[in-house]
Scaffold this motif. Structure first.
Motif, mmCIF file in Angstrom:
data_model
loop_
_atom_site.group_PDB
_atom_site.id
_atom_site.type_symbol
_atom_site.label_atom_id
_atom_site.label_comp_id
_atom_site.label_asym_id
_atom_site.label_seq_id
_atom_site.Cartn_x
_atom_site.Cartn_y
_atom_site.Cartn_z
ATOM 1 N N VAL A 15 17.956 79.311 28.309
ATOM 2 C CA VAL A 15 19.361 78.892 28.278
ATOM 3 C C VAL A 15 19.731 78.670 26.818
ATOM 4 N N CYS A 16 20.641 79.495 26.327
ATOM 5 C CA CYS A 16 21.024 79.462 24.908
ATOM 6 C C CYS A 16 22.379 78.781 24.777
ATOM 7 N N ARG A 17 22.619 78.215 23.606
ATOM 8 C CA ARG A 17 23.923 77.572 23.391
ATOM 9 C C ARG A 17 25.070 78.562 23.555
ATOM 10 N N THR A 18 24.817 79.830 23.263
ATOM 11 C CA THR A 18 25.851 80.850 23.460
ATOM 12 C C THR A 18 26.280 80.906 24.927
ATOM 13 N N ASP A 19 25.347 80.702 25.854
ATOM 14 C CA ASP A 19 25.714 80.677 27.276
ATOM 15 C C ASP A 19 26.745 79.576 27.536
ATOM 16 N N GLY B 154 23.078 84.585 30.464
ATOM 17 C CA GLY B 154 21.648 84.565 30.157
ATOM 18 C C GLY B 154 21.185 85.798 29.408
ATOM 19 N N HIS B 155 20.584 85.566 28.237
ATOM 20 C CA HIS B 155 20.151 86.696 27.412
ATOM 21 C C HIS B 155 18.806 86.420 26.740
ATOM 22 N N GLU B 156 18.016 85.582 27.364
ATOM 23 C CA GLU B 156 16.649 85.350 26.872
ATOM 24 C C GLU B 156 15.718 85.632 28.048
ATOM 25 N N MET C 17 13.464 85.087 22.661
ATOM 26 C CA MET C 17 14.304 86.271 22.776
ATOM 27 C C MET C 17 15.691 86.107 22.167
ATOM 28 N N CYS C 18 16.140 84.868 21.936
ATOM 29 C CA CYS C 18 17.381 84.695 21.164
ATOM 30 C C CYS C 18 17.225 83.619 20.109
ATOM 31 N N ALA C 19 16.861 82.407 20.529
ATOM 32 C CA ALA C 19 16.667 81.334 19.548
ATOM 33 C C ALA C 19 15.703 81.830 18.469
#
Ligand SMILES: [Zn+2]
Ligand SMILES: [Zn+2]
Length: 330
Positions: free
Chosen positions: A40-44, A62-64, A149-151
């Motif tokens: 869960v990324c802050r971008t979400d 979701g992108h991680e 995968m993102c962070a």
């Protein structure tokens, strides 16, 4: 027909809703990924809170994504059924615009972004473009790899943009900073971690991951910084970080969105201080970081949530109740 589960954003500022849908078949260049974990990324949060323009709606955020290949498009080479893969934010680029041709595909004029303009990983399955997925080694736990995968990837791009200086400030000690602190400490840099005032838990985590100093973002570090990276979505941190960097120092804004930057006196920028932003990632960033992270011994701190608790995970991130990264497990 086989079905999948997904947590779906129908309209911004509404809770995600659980849905069952048919499992989609990949197109010629696509993979169907059976998801094992999705960070869960802050971008979400920015997508869910309606802070980013023109999301595809309804959208699965979701992108991680970490998962395994469940089906291959007819034209896909280089992946096998059952292979472990990662799916990042950069879902596809056009390959022909000037940015793609110049090796700056992160700035592509016609991109697709996972979990924003195409369905992402808050689900049991997702489609992805094979050319934008990364094979992952078998070592390590799915949930602990997901935040890389993102962070990790966009954090890495921010870190590279911050330059080679040895005194590095990290503003906002969440998922990205807790990864970068380990990378920077491993490279012998001095990390200064800035958190919300009084967030002693985050400061403790920062010290345990190699930061030489941790304090509130309103404090000045004990030495001038060579560079600072801002991950918190707070525009007021820009002048604070400028104040903390030395002459010629650089402030990198690593997030996709922040609140407005307040006015500040020119003397904070004077003496060749710089402000830069980082947008997205290139596949080259990803390959470089995924090779580098194991060497540096990067270990993520994660809190696991069942997929159907996605709204709780987002709320915990929004309210700053998390250390490290939240990860959804389908
Ligand atoms: Zn392009
Ligand atoms: Zn992200």
């Amino acid at each position: 027909m086989a079905t999948m589960r997904a947590m779906v954003l129908e309209r911004p500022r509404k809770p995600l809703v659980a849905q069952e849908r048919p499992v989609p078949a990949p197109g010629p260049s696509g993979l169907l990924v059976e998801i094992a974990a999705c960070g869960v990324c802050r971008t979400d949060l920015h997508v869910v809170d309606g802070e980013l323009p023109d999301p595809k709606l309804p959208i699965v955020p979701g992108h991680e994504i970490v998962g395994r290949v469940a089906a291959l498009g007819a034209g896909v080479a280089g992946f096998a059924i059952g292979e472990r893969v990662g799916v990042p934010w950069l879902g596809r680029t056009c390959g022909v615009c000037r940015y793609c041709r110049e090796g700056r595909e992160n700035l592509c004029d016609a991109p697709l972004f996972t979990g924003y303009t195409r369905d992402g990983g808050y689900a049991t399955h997702a489609l992805a473009d094979a050319g934008f997925c990364f094979p992952l080694p078998e070592r390590g736990d799915d949930a602990e790899i997901a935040p890389l995968m993102c962070a990790g990837l966009i954090g890495w791009r921010s870190y590279r943009m911050a330059g080679e200086g040895t005194a590095l400030g990290l503003y906002g000690f969440g998922a990205a900073a807790h990864i970068l602190a380990q990378v920077a400490a491993w490279q012998g840099r001095r990390v200064y971690a800035f958190t919300r005032t009084g967030d002693l838990e985050a400061q403790k985590l920062a010290r345990s991951l190699g930061a030489v100093w941790a304090g509130g973002s309103d404090e000045m570090p004990p030495e001038p910084l060579d560079a600072a990276i801002i991950f918190a979505p707070v525009g007021a941190l820009v002048p604070l970080a400028l104040k903390a960097v030395r002459k010629g120092g650089r402030v990198v804004c690593g997030g996709i969105h922040m609140s407005d930057i307040p006015g500040f006196p020119y003397r904070l920028l004077w003496e060749e201080r710089e402000i830069a932003s980082v947008a997205n990632l290139t596949r080259a960033d990803a390959r470089e970081f995924l090779a580098f992270a194991p060497q540096a011994g990067v270990k993520t701190t994660v809190r696991r949530y069942p997929l159907d608790q996605a709204n709780t995970a987002l709320a915990d991130l929004r309210e700053g109740r998390l250390q490290g990264a939240a990860v959804l497990i389908p």
